[in-house]
Enzyme design. Structure first.
Site, PDB file in Angstrom:
ATOM      1  N   GLN A 274      39.860  52.461  34.051  1.00 45.57           N
ATOM      2  CA  GLN A 274      40.333  51.113  34.379  1.00 45.57           C
ATOM      3  C   GLN A 274      41.654  50.791  33.694  1.00 45.57           C
ATOM      4  OE1 GLN A 274      38.685  49.284  36.911  1.00 45.57           O
ATOM      5  NE2 GLN A 274      37.903  51.379  36.965  1.00 45.57           N
ATOM      6  N   HIS A 277      44.955  51.332  35.669  1.00 41.38           N
ATOM      7  CA  HIS A 277      45.433  50.431  36.715  1.00 41.38           C
ATOM      8  C   HIS A 277      46.749  49.750  36.366  1.00 41.38           C
ATOM      9  CE1 HIS A 277      42.514  50.017  40.032  1.00 41.38           C
ATOM     10  NE2 HIS A 277      41.593  50.331  39.154  1.00 41.38           N
ATOM     11  N   GLU A 343      34.583  41.568  34.742  1.00 37.59           N
ATOM     12  CA  GLU A 343      34.679  41.943  36.148  1.00 37.59           C
ATOM     13  C   GLU A 343      33.730  43.106  36.430  1.00 37.59           C
ATOM     14  OE1 GLU A 343      38.101  43.663  39.225  1.00 37.59           O
ATOM     15  OE2 GLU A 343      38.339  43.879  37.073  1.00 37.59           O
ATOM     16  N   HIS A 344      33.850  44.181  35.659  1.00 36.32           N
ATOM     17  CA  HIS A 344      32.966  45.339  35.756  1.00 36.32           C
ATOM     18  C   HIS A 344      32.226  45.482  34.427  1.00 36.32           C
ATOM     19  CE1 HIS A 344      36.684  46.479  38.087  1.00 36.32           C
ATOM     20  NE2 HIS A 344      35.770  46.633  39.038  1.00 36.32           N
ATOM     21  N   ASP A 377      34.575  51.303  42.753  1.00 32.27           N
ATOM     22  CA  ASP A 377      35.935  51.124  43.252  1.00 32.27           C
ATOM     23  C   ASP A 377      36.100  51.693  44.651  1.00 32.27           C
ATOM     24  OD1 ASP A 377      36.904  49.796  41.040  1.00 32.27           O
ATOM     25  OD2 ASP A 377      37.711  51.590  40.076  1.00 32.27           O
ATOM     26  N   HIS A 436      26.548   0.236  54.388  1.00 27.65           N
ATOM     27  CA  HIS A 436      25.822   1.482  54.615  1.00 27.65           C
ATOM     28  C   HIS A 436      24.445   1.184  55.213  1.00 27.65           C
ATOM     29  CE1 HIS A 436      28.955   3.318  52.245  1.00 27.65           C
ATOM     30  NE2 HIS A 436      28.361   4.501  52.247  1.00 27.65           N
TER      31      HIS A 436
END
Length: 448
Positions: A274, A277, A343-344, A377, A436
């Site tokens: 990761q 990236h 995230e992961h 992924d 109402h």
């Protein structure tokens, strides 16, 4: 290469939830800081349309695309020239993703609240969506699959893809996105593709774009989805409200909760995967084993030196967003990863499935030694467009549900309304909103 954060002993017990979140590693440059950068970019697109998009591509991507929409012939050529092995891999990844996402389809549900009174929740797809596919440091053809498959499963009638033009492209692909991304679009039957990247792509989807003579280049959308860099995420935050967004899916992050049963080589390889990236990618190991931490540090040194993107990975692992977090117990580790809301999240512990079942906050959870994040992924069947920056405590990953809206359809007979009229009028009076109540009693004035 990677720092340590020691939360053993009284350090963790003294922190409340907010204090723990603030203690955990995060990037110094965040989405809020990027808003000032993307605001003028979005305004430029809003007011100057297609010309602004070309100017911004020339500025940021170092290429000026004359045709912002990719011609059909270029999409066809991309698929025809695609390596057969890559085509087979994309096809299999698509098959698995479709199997998972088609099972997420919603069905309308009708509830009879009272005799003659029903409420139906009807699921309707968004009318038009813009799907963003990154093409900066890493060109992510897999993100075409992850965006398009759930949108198609939700039966979205109109979808468009945007990805940055690549200055390295030549021949028929000059001025257009990466050919593998174009091939993936063609493979999935997407014919509306734009050579636009970054924050300006999100602005194009929000405002639409026209040429100076009024010719429409891109119609605006209702929803934008897809991952991107910090500036893409900032544009999504800035324009949310004018458009819907899936989540703030920015620079990637991985957290691994591991004990001394974990293989340090697996852990190091997954952290590196990761960190590869982006310079802002986050890699966090949470462990109750000092020995594992030391072994992982040694494995990182050895593996990073031997991998292709060593400089980028070293920057990521050495940044403020990455760390090895030491805790006393796996129980403490669960508290840490829930506060971090990765995230992961990988669980590499004894009884990994049982530990994973206790996690509350994560975009996706990878259980055991044979479910690395890189599987998700590409080919697990799950979606890799996931919330980052702690947003997994309130947001979900991309799914069919992301592209659907639930509409309540209320159907009452005259008798059913009469039976509940006093409830409505009582509550209306309690809120000092007599009109109402009168909207109900007016239907029965003839009965009096």
């Amino acid at each position: 290469m990677i720092s340590r954060t020691d939360l053993r002993g009284p350090a963790l017990a003294s922190l409340d939830a907010r204090g723990l979140r603030d203690t955990l590693p995060r990037a110094g440059f965040d989405v809020e800081a990027a808003l000032d950068v993307v605001r003028p970019i979005c305004e430029q697109v809003q007011h100057h349309g297609a010309d602004a998009l070309r100017d911004l591509s020339e500025r940021f991507d170092k290429v000026r695309p004359e045709a912002l929409r990719v011609p059909a012939a270029v999409l066809t050529a991309a698929l025809e020239q695609l390596d057969p092995d890559i085509r087979a891999a994309l096809t299999e990844a698509t098959r698995r993703a479709r199997a998972v996402h088609e099972d997420q389809r919603r069905t309308d549900t009708t509830t009879q609240v009272a005799p003659g009174g029903t409420v139906t929740e009807r699921w309707v797809p968004v009318d038009r969506v813009g799907l963003y596919v990154p093409g900066g440091v890493a060109v992510l053809a897999s993100s075409v699959v992850m965006n398009v498959v759930p949108a198609q499963a939700a039966a979205v009638p109109s979808l468009a893809v945007a990805s940055p033009p690549q200055r390295s492209n030549t021949g028929v692909f000059a001025g257009y996105p990466d050919p593998t991304i174009l091939a993936a679009c063609e493979l999935l039957g997407v014919d509306e593709v734009y050579a636009v990247g970054g924050a300006q792509a999100i602005a194009m989807f929000t405002y639409g774009a026209r040429e100076d003579d009024g010719t429409v280049v891109c119609e605006p959308v209702s929803l934008v989805t897809g991952p991107g860099n910090i500036y893409v995420v900032a544009a999504k935050r800035l324009l949310k409200g004018l458009i819907g967004i899936d989540s703030e899916a920015g620079p990637t992050e991985i957290a691994i909760l591991a004990d001394d049963s974990a293989d340090p080589e697996h852990v190091a390889a997954d952290l590196i995967s990761q960190a590869e990236h982006d310079n802002l990618a986050a890699a966090v190991l949470v462990t109750d084993s000092d020995q594992l931490a030391t072994q992982v540090e040694a494995a990182l040194e050895r593996r990073v030196a031997a991998t292709k993107h060593a400089e980028r990975i070293r920057t990521s692992l050495g940044g403020a967003q990455s760390s090895i977090v030491l805790v006393d117990t796996i129980e403490d580790g669960l508290r840490v990863v829930d506060a971090y809301a990765a995230e992961h999240l990988e669980i590499q512990t004894r009884d990994a499935a049982a530990v994973a079942a206790r996690v509350h906050n994560a975009g996706a959870i990878f259980v055991g030694a044979y479910a690395p994040v890189s599987l998700g992924d590409y080919a697990a069947g799950s979606n890799h467009v996931l919330p980052t920056g702690g947003c997994a405590c309130h947001s979900s990953g991309l799914s069919v549900q992301s592209f659907l809206r639930g509409i309540h359809v209320i159907d009452y007979t005259q008798d059913a309304l009469r039976d509940v009229a006093s409830t409505v009028t009582t509550l209306a009076a309690a809120e000092d909103l007599p009109a109402h109540g009168e909207a109900v009693t007016a239907r029965f004035d003839a009965d009096v």
